[in-house]
Design a protein around this motif. Sequence first.
Motif, PDB file in Angstrom:
ATOM      1  N   UNK A   1       0.826  -1.219   0.000  1.00 23.71           N
ATOM      2  CA  UNK A   1       0.000   0.000   0.000  1.00 23.71           C
ATOM      3  C   UNK A   1       0.853   1.260   0.000  1.00 23.71           C
ATOM      4  N   UNK A   2       1.918   1.215   0.771  1.00 23.59           N
ATOM      5  CA  UNK A   2       2.829   2.357   0.846  1.00 23.59           C
ATOM      6  C   UNK A   2       3.444   2.649  -0.526  1.00 23.59           C
ATOM      7  N   UNK A   3       3.890   1.598  -1.216  1.00 21.01           N
ATOM      8  CA  UNK A   3       4.508   1.790  -2.537  1.00 21.01           C
ATOM      9  C   UNK A   3       3.464   2.348  -3.515  1.00 21.01           C
ATOM     10  N   UNK A   4       2.286   1.732  -3.542  1.00 22.52           N
ATOM     11  CA  UNK A   4       1.237   2.142  -4.472  1.00 22.52           C
ATOM     12  C   UNK A   4       0.897   3.615  -4.283  1.00 22.52           C
ATOM     13  N   UNK A   5       0.745   4.008  -3.041  1.00 25.23           N
ATOM     14  CA  UNK A   5       0.380   5.397  -2.759  1.00 25.23           C
ATOM     15  C   UNK A   5       1.496   6.358  -3.191  1.00 25.23           C
ATOM     16  N   UNK A   6       2.731   5.994  -2.938  1.00 26.80           N
ATOM     17  CA  UNK A   6       3.839   6.889  -3.298  1.00 26.80           C
ATOM     18  C   UNK A   6       4.014   6.979  -4.820  1.00 26.80           C
ATOM     19  N   UNK A   7       3.812   5.859  -5.510  1.00 23.93           N
ATOM     20  CA  UNK A   7       3.936   5.892  -6.974  1.00 23.93           C
ATOM     21  C   UNK A   7       2.857   6.800  -7.576  1.00 23.93           C
ATOM     22  N   UNK A   8       1.658   6.755  -6.977  1.00 21.49           N
ATOM     23  CA  UNK A   8       0.556   7.568  -7.525  1.00 21.49           C
ATOM     24  C   UNK A   8       0.855   9.068  -7.378  1.00 21.49           C
ATOM     25  N   UNK A   9       1.771   9.413  -6.498  1.00 20.88           N
ATOM     26  CA  UNK A   9       2.147  10.828  -6.322  1.00 20.88           C
ATOM     27  C   UNK A   9       3.279  11.273  -7.244  1.00 20.88           C
ATOM     28  N   UNK A  10       3.810  10.346  -8.039  1.00 22.41           N
ATOM     29  CA  UNK A  10       4.951  10.690  -8.902  1.00 22.41           C
ATOM     30  C   UNK A  10       4.462  11.080 -10.298  1.00 22.41           C
ATOM     31  N   UNK A  11       5.143  12.064 -10.884  1.00 25.31           N
ATOM     32  CA  UNK A  11       4.797  12.465 -12.246  1.00 25.31           C
ATOM     33  C   UNK A  11       5.488  11.593 -13.288  1.00 25.31           C
ATOM     34  N   UNK A  12       6.533  10.899 -12.873  1.00 23.69           N
ATOM     35  CA  UNK A  12       7.245  10.059 -13.833  1.00 23.69           C
ATOM     36  C   UNK A  12       7.170   8.586 -13.436  1.00 23.69           C
ATOM     37  N   UNK A  13       7.327   7.738 -14.423  1.00 26.06           N
ATOM     38  CA  UNK A  13       7.283   6.301 -14.160  1.00 26.06           C
ATOM     39  C   UNK A  13       8.666   5.819 -13.721  1.00 26.06           C
ATOM     40  N   UNK A  14       8.761   5.196 -12.553  1.00 29.58           N
ATOM     41  CA  UNK A  14      10.066   4.699 -12.103  1.00 29.58           C
ATOM     42  C   UNK A  14      10.587   3.612 -13.027  1.00 29.58           C
ATOM     43  N   UNK A  15      11.895   3.520 -13.121  1.00 24.94           N
ATOM     44  CA  UNK A  15      12.479   2.484 -13.982  1.00 24.94           C
ATOM     45  C   UNK A  15      13.610   1.743 -13.273  1.00 24.94           C
ATOM     46  N   UNK A  16      13.454   0.440 -13.242  1.00 29.21           N
ATOM     47  CA  UNK A  16      14.469  -0.441 -12.661  1.00 29.21           C
ATOM     48  C   UNK A  16      15.128  -1.220 -13.795  1.00 29.21           C
ATOM     49  N   UNK A  17      16.458  -1.302 -13.770  1.00 30.95           N
ATOM     50  CA  UNK A  17      17.123  -2.135 -14.772  1.00 30.95           C
ATOM     51  C   UNK A  17      17.954  -3.209 -14.086  1.00 30.95           C
ATOM     52  N   UNK A  18      18.020  -4.360 -14.712  1.00 30.52           N
ATOM     53  CA  UNK A  18      18.864  -5.441 -14.206  1.00 30.52           C
ATOM     54  C   UNK A  18      20.008  -5.641 -15.189  1.00 30.52           C
ATOM     55  N   UNK A  19      21.209  -5.810 -14.639  1.00 35.72           N
ATOM     56  CA  UNK A  19      22.363  -6.118 -15.477  1.00 35.72           C
ATOM     57  C   UNK A  19      22.809  -7.525 -15.129  1.00 35.72           C
ATOM     58  N   UNK A  20      22.966  -8.355 -16.135  1.00 38.62           N
ATOM     59  CA  UNK A  20      23.355  -9.737 -15.865  1.00 38.62           C
ATOM     60  C   UNK A  20      24.420 -10.189 -16.857  1.00 38.62           C
ATOM     61  N   UNK A  21      25.063 -11.294 -16.538  1.00 45.48           N
ATOM     62  CA  UNK A  21      26.093 -11.833 -17.413  1.00 45.48           C
ATOM     63  C   UNK A  21      26.064 -13.348 -17.264  1.00 45.48           C
ATOM     64  N   UNK A  22      25.924 -14.049 -18.376  1.00 44.39           N
ATOM     65  CA  UNK A  22      25.831 -15.509 -18.345  1.00 44.39           C
ATOM     66  C   UNK A  22      24.876 -16.006 -17.254  1.00 44.39           C
ATOM     67  N   UNK A  23      23.635 -15.529 -17.251  1.00 45.17           N
ATOM     68  CA  UNK A  23      22.725 -15.904 -16.161  1.00 45.17           C
ATOM     69  C   UNK A  23      22.421 -17.391 -16.151  1.00 45.17           C
ATOM     70  N   UNK A  24      22.434 -17.999 -14.988  1.00 48.31           N
ATOM     71  CA  UNK A  24      22.038 -19.402 -14.877  1.00 48.31           C
ATOM     72  C   UNK A  24      20.516 -19.478 -14.685  1.00 48.31           C
ATOM     73  N   UNK A  25      20.017 -20.702 -14.570  1.00 46.22           N
ATOM     74  CA  UNK A  25      18.565 -20.895 -14.488  1.00 46.22           C
ATOM     75  C   UNK A  25      17.946 -20.144 -13.307  1.00 46.22           C
ATOM     76  N   UNK A  26      18.609 -20.190 -12.159  1.00 45.26           N
ATOM     77  CA  UNK A  26      17.997 -19.582 -10.985  1.00 45.26           C
ATOM     78  C   UNK A  26      18.007 -18.059 -11.112  1.00 45.26           C
ATOM     79  N   UNK A  27      19.046 -17.506 -11.755  1.00 46.26           N
ATOM     80  CA  UNK A  27      19.083 -16.060 -12.000  1.00 46.26           C
ATOM     81  C   UNK A  27      17.947 -15.659 -12.939  1.00 46.26           C
ATOM     82  N   UNK A  28      17.773 -16.447 -14.010  1.00 45.44           N
ATOM     83  CA  UNK A  28      16.715 -16.135 -14.976  1.00 45.44           C
ATOM     84  C   UNK A  28      15.345 -16.171 -14.308  1.00 45.44           C
TER      85      UNK A  28
END
Lengths: 275, 275
Positions: free
Chosen positions: A14-41
């Motif tokens: 609920x806290x995250x949802x409420x705070x996101x609704x107050x933002x004018x921009x869409x947050x962006x998360x990126x993942x960087x990986x290298x030779x990911x194994x099954x569990x990483x994927x």
Amino acid sequence: MYIDIKPTAEKITNNITSRISNLDIQPKLVAVTYKPDDSTISYLKSQQKTSRKFNIKYEIFEAISPQNIFKLLNELSKDNTVHGIFLTHPLPDVNEIEALIQINPDKDVEGRHPYNLGMLAYGNEKFPPCTAEAIIKILEDITNITGKNAVIIGRSTAVGKPLALMLLRKDRSATVTICHTKTQNLENITKNSDIVIAAAGKANLITKNMVKKNSIVIDVGINVVNNKIVGDVSKDTSEIADVTPVPGGVGKITTLLLMEHVVKSVELMLKNSNK
Amino acid sequence: MYIDIKPTAEKITNNITSRISNLDIQPKLVAVTYKPDDSTISYLKSQQKTSRKFNIKYEIFEAISPQNIFKLLNELSKDNTVHGIFLTHPLPDVNEIEALIQINPDKDVEGRHPYNLGMLAYGNEKFPPCTAEAIIKILEDITNITGKNAVIIGRSTAVGKPLALMLLRKDRSATVTICHTKTQNLENITKNSDIVIAAAGKANLITKNMVKKNSIVIDVGINVVNNKIVGDVSKDTSEIADVTPVPGGVGKITTLLLMEHVVKSVELMLKNSNK
């Protein structure tokens, strides 16, 4: 008994949802990986799913060489449209710490940069490691930590060490013991503890006869035994202590907190640009 | 018995002297202070004296305002002739952590920058806090730490917390407990410990009846009682345990290690400029 972590999960959601609704921009998360194994994927897929749920943009960058990881981390650190950078681990053929320090500490939503880890020693928890913070959130929702004896089994940089620093913060003030493979008489220590945090990655490490009646046991383990995911704590422990379930315990809160950190990163960026 | 720290002091002294003789440039340590009180002034004088002994240049900068501290730290961080920056503490009217992060981590010879503190969690001890490192050096000279129960009393950012991280490093592998003012039954914990580190700043906190026979007790306290300097450990404790003296114990090694860090800073600077 098993601890019901739903109330904690709901509160954070609920806290995250409420705070996101107050933002004018869409947050962006990126993942960087290298030779990911099954569990990483599979982990990345689950991150992507949770991001989508919160309407957080999510993108995966797969490096083509160890050098390319450094380049990607540098570029993403400078990219104003990126708010959080997640580097998968373990990384084959890469000096992990050398890679981590390429991440802008302001986007280090996993709390693995030495700057953010060191800040924990000063009580500043801008970006604590998500698993350590998940344990704190669960504990704070069910008990008063002050003066309690807490034992952490496992001294990793992602859980054990930062969690110790966090439990010692003045507003928490647990007495903290950190154990590991070289510890003698682990049972003596766990039996005298009000809070046991099992983060060793060893199935059935903690059993009923090792804990105090009515103690709180946080199970951080994720072990695969006979194709089933089990924690570090044996089932029967829950007969005398309050235990967090695996799966669906600490891990669930951890992923939510990663999302919360991405939102916090956006908020801090906007605040700083308004200065 | 009291522990003879002379061998440790001599070893470090010889090491510093030999390394300085291999340098083409004279190392320089600067202290930044603001409204220094009597004990700060006396500490700076002792630093100056030790620097002179090793032929390390030493200069004191007294800030004229809190803003001036930040300016000085920034300038000295960029000054190529300065190899180590020491910021006195406590600093009146100043947010200490905001000041500390102005110091270039490569010149943070006291190991107080969050980056250097966080590096300890990764086992990288380029610049550990000097007092914490002094305790490690003394312990490593008299015992094998692996598997021992070590209790630290005091959770400061200068001693307790970094020392815990250092004692947990894989080549040391102590089982570490951190206690403080909110700890219940301190005596139970100290009595079961092979190594007791008293860093609470409270005279006579540790007494004979609180420690195990033949344990090692490191006294980090510096308290003034009846115009005399005493540690955190009562005299009679030395009847059954091995105790470091105060004064002339941990404090002596601490000052030497600050000098060693200045030399290390020069060596690393020269190494990097040759790359």
